[in-house]
Enzyme design. Sequence first.
Site, PDB file in Angstrom:
ATOM      1  N   GLU A  13      41.858  36.489  37.927  1.00  7.33           N
ATOM      2  CA  GLU A  13      41.397  37.792  38.420  1.00  7.33           C
ATOM      3  C   GLU A  13      42.439  38.506  39.275  1.00  7.33           C
ATOM      4  OE1 GLU A  13      39.470  35.089  38.484  1.00  7.33           O
ATOM      5  OE2 GLU A  13      37.513  35.583  37.623  1.00  7.33           O
ATOM      6  N   PHE A  35      24.147  30.955  43.368  1.00 12.28           N
ATOM      7  CA  PHE A  35      25.321  30.509  42.616  1.00 12.28           C
ATOM      8  C   PHE A  35      26.298  31.681  42.455  1.00 12.28           C
ATOM      9  CE2 PHE A  35      27.386  29.856  38.405  1.00 12.28           C
ATOM     10  CZ  PHE A  35      28.209  28.808  38.797  1.00 12.28           C
ATOM     11  N   GLN A  36      27.546  31.442  42.754  1.00  8.11           N
ATOM     12  CA  GLN A  36      28.615  32.445  42.678  1.00  8.11           C
ATOM     13  C   GLN A  36      28.306  33.702  43.486  1.00  8.11           C
ATOM     14  OE1 GLN A  36      29.753  32.920  38.490  1.00  8.11           O
ATOM     15  NE2 GLN A  36      31.192  31.231  38.752  1.00  8.11           N
ATOM     16  N   LYS A  39      23.564  42.062  39.472  1.00  3.35           N
ATOM     17  CA  LYS A  39      23.209  41.771  38.088  1.00  3.35           C
ATOM     18  C   LYS A  39      22.010  42.580  37.601  1.00  3.35           C
ATOM     19  CE  LYS A  39      21.043  37.899  37.123  1.00  3.35           C
ATOM     20  NZ  LYS A  39      20.811  36.448  36.943  1.00  3.35           N
ATOM     21  N   MET A  64      64.494  33.581  49.997  1.00  6.28           N
ATOM     22  CA  MET A  64      64.483  34.417  51.198  1.00  6.28           C
ATOM     23  C   MET A  64      64.149  33.585  52.429  1.00  6.28           C
ATOM     24  SD  MET A  64      65.194  37.289  52.371  1.00  6.28           S
ATOM     25  CE  MET A  64      65.130  38.746  51.338  1.00  6.28           C
TER      26      MET A  64
END
Lengths: 181, 594
Positions: B76, B138-139, B188, B503
Amino acid sequence: MQNNKNHVISVLVKDEAGIVSRVSGLFSGRGYSIESITAAQTSEKGYARITIETSGGDANVIEQITKQLNRLIPVLKVIDLGDVESIERELILCKVIAKDEDRSEILRIAEIFGAKIIDVTPRTYTLQAIGDERQIRSLIELLRPIGIRELVRSGKVGITRANQFTTNNANGNGNSVVKAE
Amino acid sequence: MLEYFKYIQLSGVNILMTTTDTEKSTNKLTGAQIFLECLKKEGVDKIFGYPGGVILTIYEALYNCDFIKHYLVRHEQAAIHAAEGYARVTGKAGVALVTSGPGATNAITGIANAYYDGYPLVVFTGQVGVNQIGNDAFQEADIIGITRSCCKHNYLVKDVKDLPRVIKEAFHIATTGKPGPVVVDMPKDILSAKAEFVWPEEVKLPGYNPNYFGHPKQISKALELLCDAERPVIIAGGGIVASEAMEELKQLADRLHVPVTNTLMAKGVFPESDAKSLGMLGMHGNFWANHAVSNCDVLFAIGTRFNDRITGCLKRFARDAQIIHVDIDPCSINKNVKVDIPIIGDAKNVLVSMLEDFDKNKYEINYEVKQSWLEQINEWKKKVPALEQPTDKLSAVTVIQKFYEYTKDMDAIVATEVGQHQMWAAQMYKFNKPRRFITSGGLGTMGFGFPAAMGASIAMPDKPVFNVAGDGSLQMNIQELATCVEYNIPVINIIINNGYLGMVRQWQEKLYHKHYSETKISGPDFVKVAEAYGARGFRVTKEEEIIPVLQQAVECKQPVFIDFVVEECEMVYPWVLAGNPINKVLLSNDCPIN
C-alpha cells in the site's frame, strides 16, 4: 503585547466529530502548551467554540498558533483575546476543609469574592466561584492555608466586547463566515 | 463472522435487485458505485490500490468499470507514492485506494510524504462498518486519528448521502491553496448502502479560503526593495511548480537582473542553463548559491518554507538581508525566518502583479551595480568540489554524469530515492523545466523513488522514466518490480550500489569517528532479482560500459535494474554540516570540519 504571558485563544469551529481532538492534536503535535481548554456549542446550531489558554509563547509562537489553527479546514475564526477588548472568566469548585475555627473565615472570604457555598458536609465546605484570573488566583491563595481538599477548574472562557465574533454577518446568514486574517 | 454473513446477504440482495428488480425503477446506486461515479466526475481515470475485506464492494463495482483503470501494487505504501509520482508530473490529484487496518496504516508514510512536499492526493481508505467502529473489529484502525497530523484534511463518511459532497470537497482541498493529501475513510456498510447519486454543484467550505492574491501595497514595496538592491537573490521554491509560475519567474529575474537559486523541490523552475541560475542551495547546494544568499542585501523567497536543509544556522542565515517572502500558506511566513515583507498569495498571481506594476510604473534599476554583483557571484562559481582520487572501482559521480550526458535531450523524468545518490542526481542532472525531477524532499522517504517513478511513467508513458536509487533505498520497495512487469511499466532503475547506507556512512566518517555502525548493508544480486521478476537486469563495473548499457536499457522498453557497482567511500560535496551557517561549505575530504 507582552511576551510570555498566558494567552487565551478563542476558536470558532464547525461542530463535527473529532474537532476537539483536531485542535488539541495540533497543539501537542507542534509543541504548544495547553493550560486549559474548554469546548461547547454556540448559540447557533452546528458551530462550537473552543477556548484555549496557552502559556510560554512569545509573539512569534502565538502568531504561529493562530495561523496553524486557521489552517484547519473546520476552523472558521481564531481570535487571540489578548489582542482585542475582551472579558475572560473562569469557574472553580473548591472543597475546603472546614474546621470549626475556620468556618467563619471561609464564609467571610466567600463573601468578599462573591463565591457561593454550594455543598456542606460535617468536615468540608464546597465553594463555587467565578472570576477573572486575578480574582481566582487570590481566592485560591487565601483558601490554601485553610486547607484545600479538592479543586476543580473549568478553564477560561472569554468573550469579546465588540460584536465581532459570531457566525453571523449583517444578513444573519451563517454561510458567509470568513476567517480572520 | 456475523458481519461477514450480513455482507454476503446484502450483496445477494443487491444482485437480486439488479437482475430481477421489477418493483420500481429506481436510480439508486450503492456507495461503491457512487464512489466510482464521483471519481469519473473529478476526471480520474487511473487509480492505484490494493483490495481487502471492507472495500470488496468497490472492487466488485470496478470489475466491470470501463472508465477507471486500477493499478494493483504490491504494497500500500507504493500505491500512495505512485499516486504522488502521478500527481507530480501531471499536476492533477493522484488517487489511491486501500483497505482498512493494515492497508491504511501502510499508507501513512506515503500520505506524510505528499503532505511535506505539498502534492495533491486523495487517499481512500476502507473502514469497518459504522456500528463496529471502536469495538476493535478485525482490521480496524482509527485512521482519521492517525492521519490527522500528516494530511491536509480527512473525512470519515457516516452516511452514503454525504459521499459525493465529501469526495468533491476532498479533491477541492487537495488541489487548491497549498496542495496536499486528503484522506477519505469509508466504512464498509456505507459502500453497500444505496442512495441516489447527486453530484453537488459547488463546494461550500466557509473555513477554507486560501488567499490567492498578494496585497498590492506589499507587492510594490517588494518591487521597490528589489530594484534598489545592490546584491539581490531570489530563492525559488516548490510553490513555483504548484502554481506554474516558471515563465513569470524568468521574466521578473530578467527584467530586474536578479540571480535565482532553487531549492531541491524547485529543480527546473528556472532554466539551469541561464547565466542567472545559481542552481541548488542548501546543505548540498552550490558554493556560490550559498554564498550569494549569505551575502545578499535583499532576499526574495517564493514558495519555500525555509527548511533547515536550506537555511543551516538560522541566526546566520542571510543576516544582512531584508527578506521578502511570498507563500500561499500563511504558516510558512515567519515560522523559521523572520520576514520583512510578507506576501500571502499564489506565486503566479504575485509575480504577475509584480510584472504589471513594474511595467506600469517607472522603477529605476542600476544595472551596473547588479552586474557587478553577478560578477562577484561568477568569481564564487570557480569554487567547485575537488575531484575524488580515482580508485579501481567505478565512481558514482561518473555514473550519474554519464547518465545525464546520455539522457539530457530525451526530456526524461528522473525520480530518486533518498541519500547520496539523490544529492548527486540533484547536483548533476540539470533541468530546464519542472515536473521532471521527482524526489522526496521534506520527509526524506527511502523507498519513495521506485513507486513514484512507476506512477510518473503511467502518467506519461511516452517519456523515458528513470529512478536513481541506492542499494539501500531500492530494497525498501523493491517488490514493485512485479507491478512494473505486470503492466509493462518501463522504469529504469539506476542503482548506485556501494554496499552502504552511504549518506549515513558519510556522516559517520566525518562526525562519528568513522564508526560505521549498522551502515554496511548487503543486498541481493540485483540482476538475478530483475530476471526472477521477469524484468531486465544489467551489471556495470567499468566506465566504458555505462553508455552502451544505458542504451540497451532505454531501447528494450521494459522495466530494468542496472546495478552500478561503485566505490564505497565516495562522499557528497559540497557539504554544509547540519547546524552550520550555509556559507561554511566543505568542498572535499581535506576540508577541516571545525
